[in-house]
Design a protein around this motif. Structure first.
Motif, mmCIF file in Angstrom:
data_model
loop_
_atom_site.group_PDB
_atom_site.id
_atom_site.type_symbol
_atom_site.label_atom_id
_atom_site.label_comp_id
_atom_site.label_asym_id
_atom_site.label_seq_id
_atom_site.Cartn_x
_atom_site.Cartn_y
_atom_site.Cartn_z
ATOM 1 N N VAL A 390 0.935 -1.227 -0.184
ATOM 2 C CA VAL A 390 0.098 0.022 -0.025
ATOM 3 C C VAL A 390 0.906 1.142 -0.080
ATOM 4 C CG1 VAL A 390 -1.754 1.249 1.387
ATOM 5 C CG2 VAL A 390 -1.918 -1.079 0.897
ATOM 6 N N TRP A 391 2.048 1.165 0.820
ATOM 7 C CA TRP A 391 2.759 2.332 0.714
ATOM 8 C C TRP A 391 3.477 2.636 -0.652
ATOM 9 C CZ3 TRP A 391 7.798 4.059 -0.209
ATOM 10 C CH2 TRP A 391 8.072 5.202 0.522
ATOM 11 N N ALA A 392 3.934 1.544 -1.178
ATOM 12 C CA ALA A 392 4.499 1.492 -2.576
ATOM 13 C C ALA A 392 3.759 2.121 -3.455
ATOM 14 C CB ALA A 392 5.010 0.373 -2.917
ATOM 15 N N SER A 393 2.430 1.826 -3.180
ATOM 16 C CA SER A 393 1.153 1.993 -4.236
ATOM 17 C C SER A 393 0.912 3.709 -4.223
ATOM 18 C CB SER A 393 -0.063 1.380 -4.333
ATOM 19 O OG SER A 393 -1.022 2.084 -4.975
ATOM 20 N N CYS A 394 0.830 4.154 -2.685
ATOM 21 C CA CYS A 394 0.393 5.591 -2.396
ATOM 22 C C CYS A 394 0.560 5.730 -0.782
ATOM 23 C CB CYS A 394 -1.068 5.661 -2.672
ATOM 24 S SG CYS A 394 -1.812 7.562 -2.478
ATOM 25 N N GLY A 395 1.669 6.449 -0.580
ATOM 26 C CA GLY A 395 2.016 6.751 0.704
ATOM 27 C C GLY A 395 0.735 7.488 1.677
ATOM 28 N N PHE A 396 -0.178 8.128 0.846
ATOM 29 C CA PHE A 396 -1.011 8.688 1.671
ATOM 30 C C PHE A 396 -2.116 7.816 1.824
ATOM 31 C CE2 PHE A 396 -4.675 12.208 2.090
ATOM 32 C CZ PHE A 396 -3.679 13.029 3.100
ATOM 33 N N ARG A 397 -2.333 6.906 0.980
ATOM 34 C CA ARG A 397 -3.241 5.801 1.348
ATOM 35 C C ARG A 397 -2.954 5.133 2.666
ATOM 36 N NH1 ARG A 397 -4.566 1.524 -3.330
ATOM 37 N NH2 ARG A 397 -4.576 3.372 -4.428
ATOM 38 N N TYR A 398 -1.722 4.779 2.642
ATOM 39 C CA TYR A 398 -1.052 4.201 3.668
ATOM 40 C C TYR A 398 -1.504 4.949 4.865
ATOM 41 C CZ TYR A 398 2.199 1.574 6.791
ATOM 42 O OH TYR A 398 3.007 1.049 7.773
ATOM 43 N N TYR A 399 -1.123 6.198 4.907
ATOM 44 C CA TYR A 399 -1.437 6.935 6.084
ATOM 45 C C TYR A 399 -2.578 7.225 6.677
ATOM 46 C CZ TYR A 399 -2.033 11.569 8.678
ATOM 47 O OH TYR A 399 -2.149 12.479 9.278
ATOM 48 N N LEU A 400 -3.736 7.142 5.742
ATOM 49 C CA LEU A 400 -5.049 7.162 6.204
ATOM 50 C C LEU A 400 -5.503 5.877 6.728
ATOM 51 C CD1 LEU A 400 -6.638 9.320 3.034
ATOM 52 C CD2 LEU A 400 -6.324 10.137 5.651
ATOM 53 N N GLY A 401 -5.049 4.473 6.014
ATOM 54 C CA GLY A 401 -5.537 3.333 6.372
ATOM 55 C C GLY A 401 -4.764 2.717 7.530
ATOM 56 N N VAL A 572 8.959 -7.001 -8.613
ATOM 57 C CA VAL A 572 8.024 -6.626 -7.320
ATOM 58 C C VAL A 572 7.470 -5.261 -7.649
ATOM 59 C CG1 VAL A 572 9.626 -7.263 -5.605
ATOM 60 C CG2 VAL A 572 10.129 -5.046 -6.535
ATOM 61 N N GLN A 573 7.444 -5.014 -9.306
ATOM 62 C CA GLN A 573 6.631 -4.215 -9.852
ATOM 63 C C GLN A 573 6.670 -2.720 -8.604
ATOM 64 O OE1 GLN A 573 3.841 -4.725 -12.651
ATOM 65 N NE2 GLN A 573 5.824 -5.392 -12.990
ATOM 66 N N GLY A 574 7.706 -2.145 -8.555
ATOM 67 C CA GLY A 574 8.106 -1.190 -7.557
ATOM 68 C C GLY A 574 7.284 -1.229 -6.417
ATOM 69 N N GLY A 575 7.417 -2.359 -5.910
ATOM 70 C CA GLY A 575 6.986 -2.405 -4.535
ATOM 71 C C GLY A 575 5.527 -2.691 -4.290
ATOM 72 N N THR A 576 4.829 -2.962 -5.603
ATOM 73 C CA THR A 576 3.339 -3.322 -5.378
ATOM 74 C C THR A 576 2.792 -4.550 -5.447
ATOM 75 O OG1 THR A 576 3.026 -2.741 -7.890
ATOM 76 C CG2 THR A 576 2.675 -0.926 -6.473
ATOM 77 N N VAL A 632 10.532 0.716 3.970
ATOM 78 C CA VAL A 632 10.630 0.669 5.423
ATOM 79 C C VAL A 632 11.366 1.934 5.816
ATOM 80 C CG1 VAL A 632 10.237 -1.894 5.894
ATOM 81 C CG2 VAL A 632 12.504 -0.986 5.483
ATOM 82 N N ASP A 633 12.225 2.522 5.103
ATOM 83 C CA ASP A 633 12.897 3.724 5.295
ATOM 84 C C ASP A 633 11.969 4.813 5.304
ATOM 85 O OD1 ASP A 633 15.221 2.456 6.175
ATOM 86 O OD2 ASP A 633 16.179 2.702 4.401
ATOM 87 N N GLY A 634 11.391 4.744 4.171
ATOM 88 C CA GLY A 634 9.901 5.697 4.012
ATOM 89 C C GLY A 634 9.069 5.967 5.011
ATOM 90 N N ILE A 635 8.561 4.968 5.521
ATOM 91 C CA ILE A 635 7.716 4.823 6.541
ATOM 92 C C ILE A 635 8.443 5.236 7.877
ATOM 93 C CG2 ILE A 635 6.213 3.083 7.930
ATOM 94 C CD1 ILE A 635 5.765 1.639 5.717
ATOM 95 N N ALA A 636 9.523 4.780 8.199
ATOM 96 C CA ALA A 636 10.037 5.477 9.159
ATOM 97 C C ALA A 636 10.273 6.914 9.292
ATOM 98 C CB ALA A 636 11.442 4.202 9.653
ATOM 99 N N ALA A 637 10.614 7.210 8.175
ATOM 100 C CA ALA A 637 10.891 8.660 8.074
ATOM 101 C C ALA A 637 9.563 9.633 8.094
ATOM 102 C CB ALA A 637 11.696 8.840 6.735
ATOM 103 N N GLY A 638 8.479 8.945 8.070
ATOM 104 C CA GLY A 638 7.110 9.815 8.038
ATOM 105 C C GLY A 638 6.937 10.305 6.760
ATOM 106 N N VAL A 639 7.446 9.591 5.506
ATOM 107 C CA VAL A 639 7.074 10.335 4.104
ATOM 108 C C VAL A 639 5.753 9.452 3.599
ATOM 109 C CG1 VAL A 639 8.057 10.381 1.790
ATOM 110 C CG2 VAL A 639 9.336 10.721 3.962
ATOM 111 N N PHE A 640 4.813 10.208 3.568
ATOM 112 C CA PHE A 640 3.445 9.395 2.896
ATOM 113 C C PHE A 640 2.859 10.442 1.768
ATOM 114 C CE2 PHE A 640 4.100 8.541 7.501
ATOM 115 C CZ PHE A 640 4.134 7.195 7.493
ATOM 116 N N PRO A 641 3.581 10.414 0.723
ATOM 117 C CA PRO A 641 2.858 11.261 -0.443
ATOM 118 C C PRO A 641 2.011 10.559 -1.066
ATOM 119 C CG PRO A 641 4.824 10.082 -1.183
ATOM 120 C CD PRO A 641 4.828 9.772 0.348
#
Length: 694
Positions: A390-401, A572-576, A632-641
């Motif tokens: 989900v984060w790889a697909s859309c960080g903001f969707r990960y943040y909301l969900g 891994v299709q860009g993580g998706t 995991v680095d993006g999630i840990a850094a709080g990056v949810f675009p």
């Protein structure tokens, strides 16, 4: 028709009671939603009983070392019982009204229903006085209707409801004394009044006077036959003009104001001033004024306001505090100030800052940048591949969900057909039951096709699962479901034929179904990513073993599989699509095999039951670990675009938002906002997700 949403609207729309205590609207609403209730009394009883039975079974199977779980289950079972009892009592009370004979009996039954729902007068001590008075008014109306037996001894329910509606459908009354304050009314109400000032709004052609169109149902030729009982178009226009003049005459000279808007936003066109307004302008100017002259008049008594903003800036007085503040803000901005810096903006400053930040090129907290904020430890414990996808697909969707815990709310009564999610869940459960039974009895050899008896066994299991799905209220309209059910049965039978080919080609036998890892006492999959040790949990749909010892993992998908066509370019299709790599790791651990393959298996005849996947090689594992590190680095850094994808003209949304639960709550211009931030330095970490050949 006892629709779920209607019953819940009744429960939540007033302080409804159940016996000697208040109802629990939010609890009952969630319970009825989970039970899948759609409508009809039978549906309420059947599904509440089914929900209670399922909860009781879970309660009996709950481990004793989780004391909070049994308590929660018992509470929900009690809630289901209370809701069922409430519906039964409500049904009985409503039926009593319908079956009562005569006005007196129906009124008495209706009064009993009213008091059953809202209690007697002594329970209204904390009600607002206006509500208590309204309750008394309803009781009084029912008392009046009880006296009508001599007029009509046997009214049916529709007559009784219509009469009660008429009794209750009265004006709410005025606020204050008549003759004080402001009266808002149509022109016809102004006749005979003595007003201090009158304002006639909407003096534009097409409104005042109204257009003179012949009535399609009762034309003037028919109206002429009534001897004046029905007004024709000409007399209707004269009557409206008389009311207009009467409205003007209700206030003294100098206190009469006529206005018209030059534009009509509903029709995107310009208005023309009413001919009656031009008569007044002509009287003021002393010369004939035509519609083309009106905008350029510069005489006393005629004022032109260019726009709402112009009116705010030029008016010496403002009728409300809101307009006064808006005018002050407009003057401040006109002199070079920023909206967010004006004192009036104090209460909405955060909202204004959010709008400005979202339209900027910077990646801010309003766009999903939580680097300067404490982010909940979502990486603690065992992870799941689907969550990271989900984060790889859309960080903001990960943040909301996953950070905010939001999600789509089920609306059982709005379901028209079986959803793709429920279809996939049903297929997974059916195949799990079937293969678990087959493996227990001894899996067939690779060259042995599935027998007629085994195919019938699969159909029987499918029937049981689909019956349960239908009972849950998630299958939609009966006509749609009949077709979907037959399609699913045929799809499953076709899958067995595909499985015959798969086993013969790969020389394999099924060994595990829904193979868990990181749960049910099975060790998790552990992967080293840089200086992090990640543990994963999940279940692999199916694991086969070939004659040469290769572990073959299959992940069932019920879609068409177009997303998986390019797996050779990027495994891994860009993580998706992380699941295949994770399941391959789990299969090697589960079966102790050195070689593994993983595939998505399309359970869909339109895709010809195709399998998309690969052998799990060191090169693919390296790419898998690289992308895991980025995520995991993006999630840990709080990056949810937000990652929107291209605009889909057909679906009227962005490609990556088509099936997102949050499509309706994200900003409508999120695509433009995301494009403006594409070069933000915080987003460079996502560059490694771009698909490339490995």
């Amino acid at each position: 028709r006892w629709r779920r949403d209607r019953v819940m609207a009744l429960v939540s729309g007033a302080p409804v009671r159940h016996g000697d205590r208040s109802t629990r609207p939010s609890t009952w609403e969630l319970l009825s939603r989970r039970a899948g209730i759609v409508g009809g009394l039978g549906d309420w009883y059947r599904k509440l009983d089914g929900r209670a039975a399922a909860l009781s079974a879970r309660l009996a199977a709950t481990e004793t070392d989780h004391p909070s779980a049994p308590a929660a289950l018992r509470d929900e079972i009690e809630d289901a019982s209370q809701l069922r009892h409430f519906v039964e009592q409500l049904d009985a009370a409503v039926s009593a009204v319908h079956h009562a004979e005569g006005w007196h009996a129906k009124s008495a039954a209706a009064l009993a229903l009213l008091r059953q729902l809202l209690g007697d007068g002594h329970t209204h001590a904390e009600w607002p006085q206006s509500e208590a008075d309204a309750f008394d008014a309803v009781e009084t109306a029912l008392a009046r209707l009880a006296l009508l037996d001599d007029l009509e001894p046997s009214p049916d329910s529709s007559v009784f409801i219509r009469a009660l509606t008429t009794e209750l459908d009265v004006a709410r009354g005025r606020t204050g004394r008549f003759g004080e304050g402001i009266m808002v009314a149509p022109l016809a109400s102004a006749t005979g009044h003595d007003l201090d000032a009158v304002f006639v709004l909407g003096c534009a052609e097409g409104s005042c006077p109204a257009p003179r169109r012949d009535d399609a149902l009762v034309p003037d030729s028919i109206r002429a036959l009534t001897g004046g009982e029905l007004l024709d178009r000409t007399r209707q226009a004269h009557e409206q003009h008389r009311r207009f003049l009467a409205a003007l005459a209700s206030a003294p000279l100098g206190a009469r104001t006529l206005s018209f808007a030059r534009g009509d936003l509903r029709r995107s066109r310009r208005n023309l001033p009413s001919r009656w307004l031009l008569d007044s302008a002509t009287s003021i100017a002393g010369t004939t004024i035509r519609s083309t002259d009106f905008e350029h008049l510069e005489i006393g008594g005629v004022e032109t306001i260019a726009s709402q903003l112009s009116g705010l800036l030029t008016s010496a007085a403002h009728p409300s505090l809101l307009e006064r503040d808006a005018a002050a803000m407009a003057r401040f901005v006109a002199t070079g100030g920023r909206v967010v810096d004006h004192p009036v903006a104090d209460q909405v400053r955060r909202g204004l800052e959010a709008q400005s930040a979202r339209h900027s090129s910077a990646f801010t907290e309003w766009d999903g940048n939580l680097g300067d904020h404490a982010v909940p430890p979502t990486l603690a414990g065992a992870l799941s591949a689907s969550r990271l996808e989900v984060w790889a697909s859309c960080g903001f969707r990960y943040y909301l969900g996953y950070l905010l815990g939001l999600g789509r709310r089920d609306e059982p009564e709005l379901v028209t057909e079986l959803s793709p999610l429920d279809r996939g869940t049903a297929v997974h459960e059916i195949l799990e039951r079937f293969f678990r039974s087959v493996i227990a009895d001894g899996a067939p050899e690779p060259d042995v096709a599935w027998s007629i008896e085994q195919r019938m066994q699969l159909q029987q299991i499918a029937g049981d699962v689909l019956d349960q799905l239908e009972a849950s209220g998630r299958t939609g309209r009966a006509a749609h479901w009949h077709t979907s059910r037959e399609d699913l049965m045929a799809t499953l039978d076709g899958f067995l034929s595909s499985d015959d080919i798969h086993r013969a080609t790969t020389r394999s036998r099924p060994e595990r179904v829904e193979a868990p890892f990181g749960m049910d006492g099975v060790d998790p999959v552990t992967i080293e990513v840089g200086d992090r040790t990640l543990t994963f949990r999940g279940t692999a749909d199916r694991i086969d073993r070939s004659d040469d010892g290769t572990a073959l993992v299959s992940d069932y998908k019920t879609g068409k599989g177009s997303k998986f066509v390019d797996l050779d370019d990027d495994p891994v299709q860009g993580g998706t699509t992380l699941q295949l790599g994770l399941y391959a790791e789990a299969a090697k651990l589960e079966l102790g095999s050195d070689v593994a393959e993983a595939h998505y298996w399309m359970i869909n005849p339109s895709s010809e039951y195709r399998r998309y996947g690969y052998a799990w090689t060191a090169q693919r594992r390296e790419r898998f670990i690289e992308v895991l590190g980025v995520i995991v680095d993006g999630i840990a850094a709080g990056v949810f675009p937000a990652v929107t994808g291209e605009w889909d003209i057909f679906r009227r949304t962005h490609q990556n938002c088509t099936y997102c639960d949050f499509d309706s709550v994200c900003p409508t211009n999120r695509g433009e906002q995301a494009a403006a931030k594409v070069n933000a330095p915080e987003l460079r970490r996502r560059d490694a997700l771009s698909i490339h050949e490995t």
